[in-house]
Every structure is written in C-alpha cells, then in structure tokens.
Design an enzyme around this catalytic site. Structure first.
Site, PDB file in Angstrom:
ATOM      1  N   GLU D  93      47.586  38.111  32.597  1.00  7.36           N
ATOM      2  CA  GLU D  93      47.337  36.842  33.263  1.00  7.36           C
ATOM      3  C   GLU D  93      46.396  35.941  32.481  1.00  7.36           C
ATOM      4  O   GLU D  93      46.492  34.718  32.552  1.00  7.36           O
ATOM      5  CB  GLU D  93      46.828  37.111  34.683  1.00  7.36           C
ATOM      6  N   HIS D 241      35.410  53.343  37.115  1.00  5.71           N
ATOM      7  CA  HIS D 241      35.239  54.764  36.811  1.00  5.71           C
ATOM      8  C   HIS D 241      35.152  55.001  35.315  1.00  5.71           C
ATOM      9  O   HIS D 241      34.376  55.850  34.852  1.00  5.71           O
ATOM     10  CB  HIS D 241      36.371  55.608  37.406  1.00  5.71           C
ATOM     11  N   LYS D 282      26.353  60.206  36.465  1.00  7.21           N
ATOM     12  CA  LYS D 282      26.998  59.036  35.874  1.00  7.21           C
ATOM     13  C   LYS D 282      26.086  57.809  35.949  1.00  7.21           C
ATOM     14  O   LYS D 282      26.265  56.833  35.240  1.00  7.21           O
ATOM     15  CB  LYS D 282      28.321  58.752  36.592  1.00  7.21           C
TER      16      LYS D 282
HETATM   17  N1  LIG Z   1      46.872  40.504  39.538  1.00  6.67           N
HETATM   18  C1  LIG Z   1      46.904  41.779  39.813  1.00  6.67           C
HETATM   19  O1  LIG Z   1      46.189  42.255  40.716  1.00  6.67           O
HETATM   20  C2  LIG Z   1      47.782  42.667  38.986  1.00  6.67           C
HETATM   21  C3  LIG Z   1      48.787  42.133  38.204  1.00  6.67           C
HETATM   22  C4  LIG Z   1      49.572  42.985  37.432  1.00  6.67           C
HETATM   23  C5  LIG Z   1      49.314  44.334  37.441  1.00  6.67           C
HETATM   24  N2  LIG Z   1      48.337  44.836  38.209  1.00  6.67           N
HETATM   25  C6  LIG Z   1      48.056  46.263  38.123  1.00  6.67           C
HETATM   26  O2  LIG Z   1      47.831  46.875  39.365  1.00  6.67           O
HETATM   27  C7  LIG Z   1      47.058  48.041  39.162  1.00  6.67           C
HETATM   28  C8  LIG Z   1      45.991  48.120  40.223  1.00  6.67           C
HETATM   29  O3  LIG Z   1      45.114  47.005  40.124  1.00  6.67           O
HETATM   30  P1  LIG Z   1      43.583  47.166  39.738  1.00  6.67           P
HETATM   31  O4  LIG Z   1      43.343  48.562  39.299  1.00  6.67           O
HETATM   32  O5  LIG Z   1      43.231  46.044  38.869  1.00  6.67           O
HETATM   33  O6  LIG Z   1      42.757  46.980  41.050  1.00  6.67           O
HETATM   34  P2  LIG Z   1      43.137  46.850  42.584  1.00  6.67           P
HETATM   35  O7  LIG Z   1      43.580  45.453  42.807  1.00  6.67           O
HETATM   36  O8  LIG Z   1      44.033  47.948  42.956  1.00  6.67           O
HETATM   37  O9  LIG Z   1      41.700  47.025  43.247  1.00  6.67           O
HETATM   38  C9  LIG Z   1      40.995  48.249  43.151  1.00  6.67           C
HETATM   39  C10 LIG Z   1      39.825  48.208  44.083  1.00  6.67           C
HETATM   40  O10 LIG Z   1      38.867  47.253  43.656  1.00  6.67           O
HETATM   41  C11 LIG Z   1      38.213  46.655  44.751  1.00  6.67           C
HETATM   42  N3  LIG Z   1      38.437  45.211  44.700  1.00  6.67           N
HETATM   43  C12 LIG Z   1      39.583  44.595  44.336  1.00  6.67           C
HETATM   44  N4  LIG Z   1      39.454  43.265  44.442  1.00  6.67           N
HETATM   45  C13 LIG Z   1      38.191  43.017  44.853  1.00  6.67           C
HETATM   46  C14 LIG Z   1      37.463  41.834  45.139  1.00  6.67           C
HETATM   47  N5  LIG Z   1      38.040  40.625  45.051  1.00  6.67           N
HETATM   48  N6  LIG Z   1      36.186  41.951  45.553  1.00  6.67           N
HETATM   49  C15 LIG Z   1      35.614  43.159  45.667  1.00  6.67           C
HETATM   50  N7  LIG Z   1      36.257  44.320  45.417  1.00  6.67           N
HETATM   51  C16 LIG Z   1      37.535  44.252  45.017  1.00  6.67           C
HETATM   52  C17 LIG Z   1      38.806  47.291  45.979  1.00  6.67           C
HETATM   53  O11 LIG Z   1      38.016  48.393  46.354  1.00  6.67           O
HETATM   54  C18 LIG Z   1      40.145  47.776  45.498  1.00  6.67           C
HETATM   55  O12 LIG Z   1      40.632  48.854  46.241  1.00  6.67           O
HETATM   56  C19 LIG Z   1      46.477  47.941  37.753  1.00  6.67           C
HETATM   57  O13 LIG Z   1      47.127  48.816  36.856  1.00  6.67           O
HETATM   58  C20 LIG Z   1      46.783  46.516  37.341  1.00  6.67           C
HETATM   59  O14 LIG Z   1      46.988  46.352  35.960  1.00  6.67           O
HETATM   60  C21 LIG Z   1      47.572  44.035  38.996  1.00  6.67           C
END
Ligand SMILES: NC(=O)c1ccc[n+]([C@@H]2O[C@H](COP(=O)([O-])OP(=O)(O)OC[C@H]3O[C@@H](n4cnc5c(N)ncnc54)[C@H](O)[C@@H]3O)[C@@H](O)[C@H]2O)c1
Ligand SMILES: NC(=O)c1ccc[n+]([C@@H]2O[C@H](COP(=O)([O-])OP(=O)(O)OC[C@H]3O[C@@H](n4cnc5c(N)ncnc54)[C@H](O)[C@@H]3O)[C@@H](O)[C@H]2O)c1
Lengths: 314, 314, 314, 314
Positions: D93, D241, D282
């Site tokens: 993005e 993590h 950690k």
């Molecule tokens: N735009 C997108 O979200 C997007 C686009 C393409 C691919 N992906 C993929 O999806 C997979 C999962 O996404 P991720 O690991 O980036 O995170 P996620 O969106 O799954 O979030 C993980 C955790 O981070 C915390 N979190 C998320 N947004 C938050 C906020 N605005 N404020 C506070 N805490 C917050 C929450 O606890 C959430 O459960 C990744 O492999 C990623 O590459 C995501």
C-alpha cells in the site's frame, strides 16, 4: 400485520425435558446475538462437509498453547481438515507438548518472580523454561537431518518432516503429517524455532535458509484445484488473511466461519468481519455462506467441533 | 525440577470416546484462557448451591430481549434464584413476550427502511412497533389497579404485581412472582414502562410516583439476613453494581461469577473484574470464590445453567 | 474512472510546518478509522452550538472519578451544557472531590493489601476510605436540611441542593447548580449516597424517599420544548439511554456524538451504535448528524472539549 | 493518615487559561485510565531518545492504509526510527499511495455493490481496483531488476530496493531507504506483493524465491549491537512479536510502548500486555520503562508523535 417480519421467533432453550446438547445448540439459532452466530457457524461447517469442500483451518499460536491443540488434532485425525495455516509458535509448542506438558497458571502472576523461577507466562498458562532447553537439543538433531540434502527449505517441508518424527497422537503436526495435510506458516522465523535456526546457523556456519514463495504458490494452487472451499478461522492475523487472500485466486471462499476477538473499528484485517472480504472477492457473496462468532475461541471451538464434526447425527 | 509449577497440565477435551457435555466442560478447566473461567464459574455456582447461599442473579435488559429470557425463567422456576436485579427494559420486554414474540433480524439492516416498516432493532433481534401499541393498553389497565390504593409505589411492587397477572410459564416476572423472588429495578423509568407511566400520569392528571429508597433498604436487609450469598452477574451496569454494593453491608459476597463483555481498561464499573470489588469489600477475598468469564452471555450462560443447575449429576 | 469514489483522499497530518492542534484534528477527518469519527464528533458538536441546540451531556460515574470531572465542569461553567444525566457514583464522587482529592494508583495492585490499608481501587485510581468517613458526616448534615420540609424528594432536587452548597469551581454539581443545569440520576440509590440514605433513614427512623417519575416527566418535557437537541454521551449505560429515550418523544435527537467502549456484538444498549437508535426514532436520520467514537473517553473527550467548545476560532 | 497514598492527585486539564497541547497531554498523567497511559507513552518515548536508544517502530498493514502512513514517514524522515517491522500489506500500500491515493469510505457499505464498482473496502477506507492494476505493472518492472542478479532475495532487500525507486517524500519505504532504516517483513507473501510474485514466477517460469532466515539473523544482531533499545508498537501481530522476540537475545527491550486494541483475556500475543513479555525476558523489568495504551492507533499515535518527537520543547 404486513410489517410482521417473516423470520423465526426469538426463543431460548427449553430446559424442561431431558437435556440434549444438539437441541441446545439448535436453540442458539433463535437465542440472538452471538449464540445465533455459533449456530450459523455449526450449520455452515456442516454444509462444507456435505459439499465435499476443501476445508482450511487457520489458527493463531495461542490456540496450540491452549487445550484447543487436542481439538485441532482430533479434527485432522478424523480427516476433516485439508489445509492448515498457522503461525510459528504453533509449531514450537506442538513439538514441546508432544514431550512435555504446559501447566495451568495465573493471569496476574508476579512477572519478576516468574522470571526468577524460569517460568514463562502465556495468559493463564505457564511454560517452564526447561521445555525450551529440551526443544533446543531436539531441534538441533532435527536440523541436522532437515538441512542435510538441501540448505534452502520451505515452512511446509519443515512442518511435515517435524511432524513425521513425533510420537504423540494428540500432536497437530503428527496428525497433519499422517494425513497429508500441508501446514503453512509463512512467518516461520517468528518464534523459538526461528531462534534455534539462528543459533544453529551461527554454530555450524551453514548457509541454511527458509524460502516462502514456493509455499505460497502451492497454497494458491491447492485452492485453484478445489471445487469448493471452506474456511474455519480460529483467531485472526496472518493465518486468516493467508487463507482468504489465496482464495481470491479462485473467486473467493465458498463457506467461511470466523471465530474472532478482533475489533472491527480499528480497521484491522483481524477485526474485519467476513463481509469486508466480500468486496475484495476473497469470500463469495451468497446469503448464508459466512458468519463470524465474536468470542474467545476456547469457549466455542470445542462446541463447534463436537456439533459440526464429531457428533453429527443428522 | 523445583520450579515445575504444582498445577494441572494444560489439556483439551479428548474427542475419542462417547461425547459427554459434562466431560467437555470439565476439560475446560485445563483448556486455558476463558474456557478455564467458564469451568470455574460452573464450579463456583455449584458451591453456592451446596452452601445454601442466597443467590442473586443480575442481568441487563438485552438478556431478556434474547432467548436467555427462557433460561432465566427456568432457573427461577426451579427454585435456584433468590434475588433478581435488572434494568427496566427487562420488565417491558418480559411482559410483551408473554403475549407477542420478538423476531430474529439482521445487524446491518437498513435503519431508515426499518423505521418506515415500524420495526425496532435490538442487535440482530426485531421488535415490531405493534408490540408497544399492545403494551400501552396492557399497562394502562395495570396502572389503574396498581395505583388504585397507593399513588407512590416501588419497583419491586411494580414487578411483583405485573408478574402476578402474566400467564406465561416462560415469563421471568411471572416465575419471580410465583416463587416470591423480589425483582429490583432502581432506574424503573428508563424504558417504555417509564414512557407509559409519563403518558398515563399526564392523561389522568394523577400524582403517581415511583419511590426507590425503600427497595434499596429491602435489598440491603435481604443481604444482611443471609448466611452466605452468591452472585451470578449476566452482563454489567447498574444491576451488577446494585448487587455488590449491597453485599458490602455484609462484608462482601461469598461467591461471585461475572459474565461480561466490559473492558477493564476504561475504568468502568462494568469492566472492573471481581478483584477490584475485593478492595472495596464488596466481594470476600478467598482463593477461589470468584471468577469472570469474558464472553457474550448468550454463548455461555445456557451452558452454565445446564451444567451447574439443571443437570447436576455429581 | 467512473468508479473513482467521490470522496476525499486518505491523508494524515503533515508534520512539516509549525504544529497546530486544530490542523491535526482536521487531518483526522481523512486519517480513517476512529480518527475520522473524532473529527466528525468535533464537527457535529460545533453544529449543535451553531444551531443553538439544547445540549445533553451524559456520563458514567467513572468519568467523574477521573480527571474528566474538571472537563465536564468546565463545559458547564462556560455555558455549553443544558442537561446533565449521570449515575449516582458521579454525585458521590463530585462531592468528595470538592473537599478531598482522589489519588493516582495502579491497576494491578494487591487487593488484599489495599483492603488492609483502607484504599479502594477504581481502575488506576485510588480512593482512601477516609473520604467516605468524611462524606458520611457531610451528607448527614445535608440530609437534615434536604428532607426537612419534604420527605419524598427527587434526584434532580438532590443534585441541585447538594451543588448549591459546594465551594469548588471544579465541581460538576456546583457548576450545574450555578448555571441552572438539571442533573438527572434515576438510579440515585446505586452508590454511596444510597448507602448513607439507608443509614440515615434507619438511624433517624424517618420515612424519607426518592421519587423518580417526576424527574422523568421533567426530562421529557425539557426535550419537547427544545427546537433542536444535541447529545454528547461520554460512556454508555443508563445515562445514555435516558437521553435518547426521552428524545424519542420529540422525534429523535438532532445531533449525537457517542464516545464508547461498548461492544456492538453483545446486543447491549451500551454497545449499540447510533444507527440502531434511528430505527427506534430516538435519533433523527440525516446524513451526518451522528457518530460514535470507539475509544476510552479520557483519551478523546478533552480533545473534543478543546476543539469543539473551548478554542473555537472558526 | 499513614495510609494516604504517596501519589499524585487525580486532576484533569484546567481549561481556564490559554490552551496548550503540551499542558493538556501533561494533565493526562493525572487524568486516569488510558489518558495516563498515553502520558506514560510520551514520557517513555522521550526517554528512548534521551538515552540514544535504537528505536524500533512496528506497525500493522492498516496503519499504512490509514493517514498514519504520513506520520510514520515523518518520524523516519526526521531520523527518529532505526528499525521498522511490518506486514506485507504495508509494502503493497505504501507503493500504491506513492502514485495513487486511497479514498475515504463507509464502514457499512453495500459489499456486493462495491464489488460491482471495483472498490475494495478496508474499514472506512476505499481502494479502487485500478490501483492494483497499476501496481501489477509497476511491480513486474521492479521484479525484472530485483531478481536480475540473484533469484533468492530477502524481504529487507525487497523493501529497500522498492523504496529507492519511489519518488514521494511521504512514502515510508522511500524514507526508510533514504535513511538506511531496514524494513523487516517476514511474511512477505501475505499480501498483493505475494500475489504478483506468484503471477510473475508463473509467467516467466523463473525460480525466484524469498528467503527469511537471513533477515532474522540481521534483526537479532542489530539488537545485540545496540546499547539500549526502545520499541513503539503501533498495533500488534507478527511485527510486535518479531521486535520483542529478537530483543530477548539482548536480555529484553529497555523501553516499550504498545498502542493496542488487543484483548488480554484471549491469551493472544496481540492482547498480551507488556508485563507478560517480562516473564519471557523480552522486555526488561524496571519501574517505568513500559506501558500499553489501549486505543485505536489513529486517535493517539499522531499525538504521541507530536509530543514525544516533533515538538519537543523540554
Ligand atoms: N491493509 C491491510 O490491513 C492488509 C492488506 C493486505 C494484506 N494484509 C495482511 O493481513 C495480515 C494480517 O494483518 P496484520 O498482521 O498487519 O495485522 P492485523 O490487521 O491482523 O492486526 C493485528 C492486531 O493489531 C492490533 N491492531 C490492528 N489495528 C490497530 C489499530 N488501528 N490500533 C490499535 N491496534 C491495532 C489488533 O490487536 C489486531 O488484532 C498480514 O499478513 C498483512 O500483510 C493486510
Ligand atoms: N466510580 C464508579 O464507577 C462508581 C462509583 C459508585 C457507584 N457506581 C455505580 O455503578 C453503576 C454502574 O456504573 P455506570 O452506569 O456509571 O457505568 P459503567 O461504569 O457500568 O459503564 C457503562 C458503560 O459505559 C461505557 N464506558 C464506561 N466508561 C467508559 C470510558 N471511560 N470510555 C468510554 N466508554 C465508557 C462502557 O460501555 C460501559 O460498559 C451505577 O449505578 C453507578 O452509580 C459507580
């Protein structure tokens, strides 16, 4: 009146007669709120099977830390799961548990005291440090074989060969290996297996590596070959996204059940309800092919496993 | 080693044999996370009964909107509950449901369209407006009697006399009236009963009123007279606080189970875990006399009712 | 393309120039997720004022426990608020704080130790027990006067006469009394003021009472007389519902801002987003007249107070 | 009394004088609940800088989807960040946004209609599909160069070479490349960059691959070389993590600020508060070196960036 909704009456379980769990879970459909979603999740999971869908199970590492490990293993053992996607802690901990138990603990423990005692805390679960001492040697032996012929290996090969050596019928990796279920884990380094890979590489001065694109291709192609796909996502994060993203290539998953504690309002992938994935084409748009149960998984996943997979009497 | 925790092994349900719900819920004790709390909640609820505790059940209004109404009614009908504390919507909706059902609906309905059709939405539950038209007349008749002799009445009297007239074995108010369970509801005006009290008062130009201090005294004294008290809080807010605050007078509640979706970090009463109430003396401090199940109640309250109250075989 | 959305570009704050808070909060409109909702909340709060709306502020008790007490008091002092609705802990604690401070504390304190030291915990806030000893005498003196002429009184009268005696410009009750803002609190008994009412009644053997229907009438009529209404709900529960329920009589509130940690999926009033209230007619349906900021209030309410009320330069 | 806590009085912002944002955020320290944590987060972030810590910023992909992208870029541009760890959506993005904007959207859009219009939804943000059409060509050109000499590459190399080509001062990848900040992304395949890697590999029949162990080694060693480390985790998941796990090698991170919407009670890594990481080693155990702000990041991260990094006047 004309405006009377054409839907079922809200009605809870009737405790009057003999108690029956299937009846209780049926009554969840008309109990409202999340109970209704659990009933939908059970229904959709049954449809996956009736439709001979290729079933993806995704889970976060803490699922394996908890007693849900045995539930996941049981579903694979019974032949219900075709693809498993998870994060690296799952591999680490499934291996440990095949030899040494995790212990029940307290959420509000004194962290400094735990540290002194060599106890690591995972919510209300304790993992004594000696487990990792054991794991280190176990993995070094494994690495000797695993990297013997090829130095660049994939996470699915890693999980497969690891699982083949385990001798515990409750092991997820062993059951996956025995039932030819590929275990995908793109961020393989992000747990103790990563740490021991690092040490091993340093100690042996070898040019070993973990390559992840090959697995991604395999996962996409497994989806492309499937007539129908179903997804049960236990927890969120990378595993859930990996499943829906690769289902995009085939026009979306056919059946989807999320069990999630994510928050929609934070805009995260983890909190996004299934309908968001519809706009992307990651889930197919039909009337009743997806649901999300907003719940901590230990409360509901065993019930779903029981009602939709293990004890089907319908 | 010396540092091995002296606790149970983490282990999930074994799906190998004949499935048994009690065994499943027993396995929750060693499953970890919230499953462990549900197992604790069941255990504590059994202890309440074994100790002949005066049992308080508190619930929010949406519990009565949902199919949990029938579960609450069943517990009162079987004689398990001694005190009920709730909010005003519970009274409104229990009365309506004794005559007209609520209907299953959709979370993401088009609100303007619903409004046009005269359908009110409560989560994924619909309440067509004609229910309130019916209720209006029903309550006006009731008010004629209720205020005939005395113009200033209490919420407990309101709930009692309302319950006495109902003719539905699944009604919480009827079961409470039949089993002499007082129903406390301090903020009685804060729902449609309040609206109809307002209209009735205007229309009849009467000086009726709802007095709440008398009930508070009664609730405190019911606690003072009890040897042992137990609290099951289904949802949070005023009802839960009313129970623990009045237990303060007797040195704290003896057994406490919260089922809650509150967030601790917002500093709210609703999100405060039971141990916060210990510092205030609202809950007694022992090792294993309280727990909180972080879950939406429709998922877990029927299981707790089944395992701890209805189907006890231990 | 034709399918290019006709909306603003997503864009965050540009830190390059001189920093300006108003510009930052303006940039929140195009930052996405909850930031966008805070920007909307500020905009809607400005519209309330530009439209000379009767502004309702509702808050839970913990808002007054926290430093938001001073923020609420400031808004009343500056004449921005017309109606205040809250719960009983707010009254209790505003009085205490007018004489004795609350103290910063720790979330994970040892509860048994706190109890020994006579310290009550409210999240990360401590309230030493001597505050309640002081309050007891203070209230008994107040009760002597308050019930001198009439024995059955209302919560609004209670709050008014209490506020009139306080001598602290940061007191919410004092500012409300000084600015003729009625303070509604239907469940008045549900806090220490209730406890002391109980003791006082016992000790003096008087037939005092708290009547709540009169206030409800008054609140409805205040809404009916208003041309336009606006609601800022800081936290949820009874206060928020009291505001929207009484706005039903006038066809819904015109402008609404919720600041909430509630969970939609539990079907609670507290978690219900504003659009649910639209189906009931509690909030008017327009394009941009309501929003919900999913946040713990201490983080965002001071910003909203600053940008929408105190420092308007537009 | 002796039992009076030796802490600050709870007190909110005083709106009487000239408004000042730094004063407001200072007042958050004594406002309680999460405001106190934001104040702590700002303080700890200042200490990181004063201690010349190697600062890790971790973020989830949706942070880059939102307007926080510009905030992250600003911190790197000003030289405040040494290590960036994220997920693959961030890379996808950031590249798109360097050429084509994302658009503001609606949470409750009609998904089927969006799908028809070719609009993908991310919370309240829209990404029209033509962005991905553009991206495809852009990446294929990039891949031609990137894999020209070596077929097996790492995520850090991927991010670096991608960033070097971008021509947008608000790009996170460009700023990272310009300021020699490594961008770690172990699960690189899990987003559209993965999809296009797949297509490219198929189309060109090349044996390209992404190897992730090398990066892990590099990240561990970067930590080992640092005298002091600080971590700001914006969102949770793998990036957070990855940061704390590799800090284990150096005995724990010295300063830690989490901004999180995770739920502790689900036993997840994402929901685990910093003190859980202390038991694992950690995070280092000191009095005031870590905090967690329970908030959606768009609300608070710009404030933390402003107060702790951009506008320091202390
Ligand atoms: N735009 C997108 O979200 C997007 C686009 C393409 C691919 N992906 C993929 O999806 C997979 C999962 O996404 P991720 O690991 O980036 O995170 P996620 O969106 O799954 O979030 C993980 C955790 O981070 C915390 N979190 C998320 N947004 C938050 C906020 N605005 N404020 C506070 N805490 C917050 C929450 O606890 C959430 O459960 C990744 O492999 C990623 O590459 C995501
Ligand atoms: N200090 C106290 O909290 C206190 C003291 C004495 C008595 N009580 C009594 O406890 C009962 C229940 O308390 P209540 O009704 O005031 O509310 P509550 O604390 O139960 O909160 C109700 C809901 O408001 C929302 N909320 C609360 N705090 C929030 C915050 N900081 N930010 C955003 N949203 C928030 C949440 O959705 C929560 O579930 C009342 O009768 C009250 O008088 C409370």
């Amino acid at each position: 009146s004309d405006n009377e909704p054409d839907t079922e009456d809200v009605a809870g379980y009737d405790f009057r007669g003999e108690f029956d769990l299937d009846d209780l879970l049926d009554s969840y459909a008309t109990t409202g709120f999340q109970a209704t979603h659990l009933a939908e999740g059970i229904e959709i999971s049954k449809q996956m099977q009736d439709d001979d869908a290729t079933i993806y199970l995704t889970c976060t590492s803490n699922i394996i830390s908890s007693g849900l490990r045995e539930v996941v293993a049981s579903l694979i053992r019974e032949g219900h799961i075709d693809v498993l996607i998870t994060t690296s802690g799952s591999l680490t901990e499934d291996v440990i548990k095949s030899a040494r138990p995790f212990k029940m603990g307290e959420w509000d423990a004194d962290e400094a005291e735990l540290r002194e005692r060599g106890i690591n805390r995972l919510g209300n679960i304790y993992v004594p440090s000696d487990r990792y001492v054991w794991l280190e040697q176990y993995l070094y032996d494994f690495f000797d074989d695993f990297f013997a012929d090829e130095q660049i290996r994939t996470p699915t090969a890693f999980a497969r060969e690891l699982g083949e050596r385990l001798d515990d019928e409750d092991s997820v990796l062993k059951q996956a290996a025995d039932h030819d279920v590929s275990v995908y884990c793109p961020a393989l380094t992000d747990a103790e297996v990563g740490n021991f890979l690092y040490y091993y590489k340093q100690a042996n001065d070898v040019d070993i590596g973990i390559e992840i694109l090959d697995d991604y291709d395999k996962l996409i192609e497994q989806g492309l070959l499937a007539d129908t796909t179903g997804l049960i996502a236990v927890g969120d994060g990378v595993p859930k996204h990996h499943a829906i993203m690769t289902n995009l290539f085939r026009g979306g998953a056919d059946y989807v059940v999320y069990i999630s504690t994510g928050m929609e309002g934070d805009g995260s992938l983890s909190g996004a309800p299934p309908d968001e994935a519809v706009s992307w084409g990651k889930i197919k748009q039909q009337e009743t092919n997806y649901t999300q149960i907003e719940a901590e998984a230990t409360l509901v996943f065993p019930l779903l496993a029981a009602a939709a997979f293990h004890n089907r009497d319908d």
